[in-house]
Design an enzyme around this catalytic site. Structure first.
Site, PDB file in Angstrom:
ATOM      1  N   CYS A  46       0.655  -1.087  -0.034  1.00  0.00           N
ATOM      2  CA  CYS A  46       0.115  -0.241   0.099  1.00  0.00           C
ATOM      3  C   CYS A  46       0.854   1.287   0.078  1.00  0.00           C
ATOM      4  O   CYS A  46       1.456   1.823   1.051  1.00  0.00           O
ATOM      5  CB  CYS A  46      -0.834  -0.052   1.102  1.00  0.00           C
ATOM      6  SG  CYS A  46      -2.171   1.275   1.270  1.00  0.00           S
ATOM      7  N   SER A  47       1.247   1.695  -1.115  1.00  0.00           N
ATOM      8  CA  SER A  47       2.268   2.774  -1.328  1.00  0.00           C
ATOM      9  C   SER A  47       1.555   4.144  -0.804  1.00  0.00           C
ATOM     10  O   SER A  47       2.380   5.054  -0.370  1.00  0.00           O
ATOM     11  CB  SER A  47       2.556   3.130  -2.736  1.00  0.00           C
ATOM     12  OG  SER A  47       1.291   3.248  -3.522  1.00  0.00           O
TER      13      SER A  47
END
Length: 298
Positions: free
Chosen positions: A85-86
């Site tokens: 989850c950038s």
């Protein structure tokens, strides 16, 4: 679509013109974090839930506790990176620096203190196969030594890990887009006391992404239809065999990747916080197999 979510039209998202309890809640969120981020804007569709969420976030990240503030944010980075989850990784890299964290740690997990690196094993298990956690994993972290965890520290660390594993699912499920200061997306808004702005007009879900997804759905439905037709033509095909075939089609389709192995094309600021990227989800138990032993704790 324009706005904080790729899936929800901008006109449905609470904006600066929000009134009543929701507006007070968003102003309160701004007072706590200095901005109203895209997660809060989307979650504002359910004000009571947003209220509980903000209280939880505030307790975990800003109230007194056994862990220093910068380590709390680093643990959040580790958890979010495990799920690729950038968005959350970027948010907490910024928060980590704001509370005085060492910039060198952000080069990757290998640059963090060994004590934090020791969380890697339980982090990946909780993220992908939590039923494999055993009491030995807990004992190893609490074992006396230079890099040991106290029970209070470990409890807070585990709560942070599981909280951000869950929040990553929310970010993906709602299509949360990066803020302006992250990746050129739409910025957060700062509530002004006398603002009477109205929500922007509803935006259509344009772009090629939506069309591609629809084509993938149509392709998958066509495959399922062919399978059903073939079943009618074949004799002696059991229901279990049909289910197996359906699952195979789903796995091979673009909509359902075969596993959550880390994509090598992901930004390096996510990859560097993940060790053993090949470790991913596997079904807890399959039909006809003996269920693995579970570690139960209250």
């Amino acid at each position: 679509a324009n706005g904080p979510s790729a899936f929800i039209p901008l006109g449905e998202i609470p904006q600066e013109g929000a009134e009543g309890s929701l507006r007070r809640l968003l102003i309160e969120a701004f007072g706590c974090a200095g901005r109203v981020d895209h997660v809060a804007m989307v979650m504002g569709l359910h004000p009571e839930y947003l209220s509980s969420f903000w209280k939880t976030q505030y307790l975990l990240l800003r109230m007194d506790g056994p862990l220093p503030y910068h380590k709390r944010h680093y643990i959040a980075i580790m958890a979010a990176a495990r799920h690729q989850c950038s968005y959350l990784v970027g948010v907490h890299m910024g928060e980590f620096l704001q509370v005085g964290g060492d910039p060198a740690w952000l080069r990757g997990l290998h640059c963090a203190p060994q004590k934090l690196r020791n969380l890697n094993e339980i982090n990946k298990l909780l993220a992908h196969r939590p039923w494999l956690v055993t009491k030995e994993h807990i004992e190893a972290l609490l074992k006396p030594g230079e890099d040991s965890w106290s029970l209070a520290e470990l409890v807070q660390a585990l709560v942070l890990l599981t909280h951000y594993h869950s929040l990553a699912s929310f970010v993906f499920g709602c299509g949360i887009k990066p803020e302006e200061d992250q990746d050129g997306g739409n910025g957060c808004w700062t509530p002004s006391p006398n603002s009477d702005s109205s929500p922007a007009p509803e935006d259509s879900t344009g772009g090629s992404g939506g069309k591609d997804a629809m084509q993938e759905v149509e392709m998958l439905m066509e495959r399922m239809k062919l399978l059903q037709e073939n079943q009618l033509e074949e004799e002696g095909v059991t229901q279990e065999e049909m289910e197996t075939r359906f699952e195979l089609e789903k796995t091979e389709s673009l909509l359902v990747p075969p596993s959550d192995i880390l994509d090598p094309s992901l930004q390096s600021n996510v990859r560097c916080f993940v060790e053993d990227p090949e470790f991913g989800y596997k079904d807890f138990t399959r039909r006809g197999e003996q269920a693995p032993p579970t570690f139960r704790a209250q």
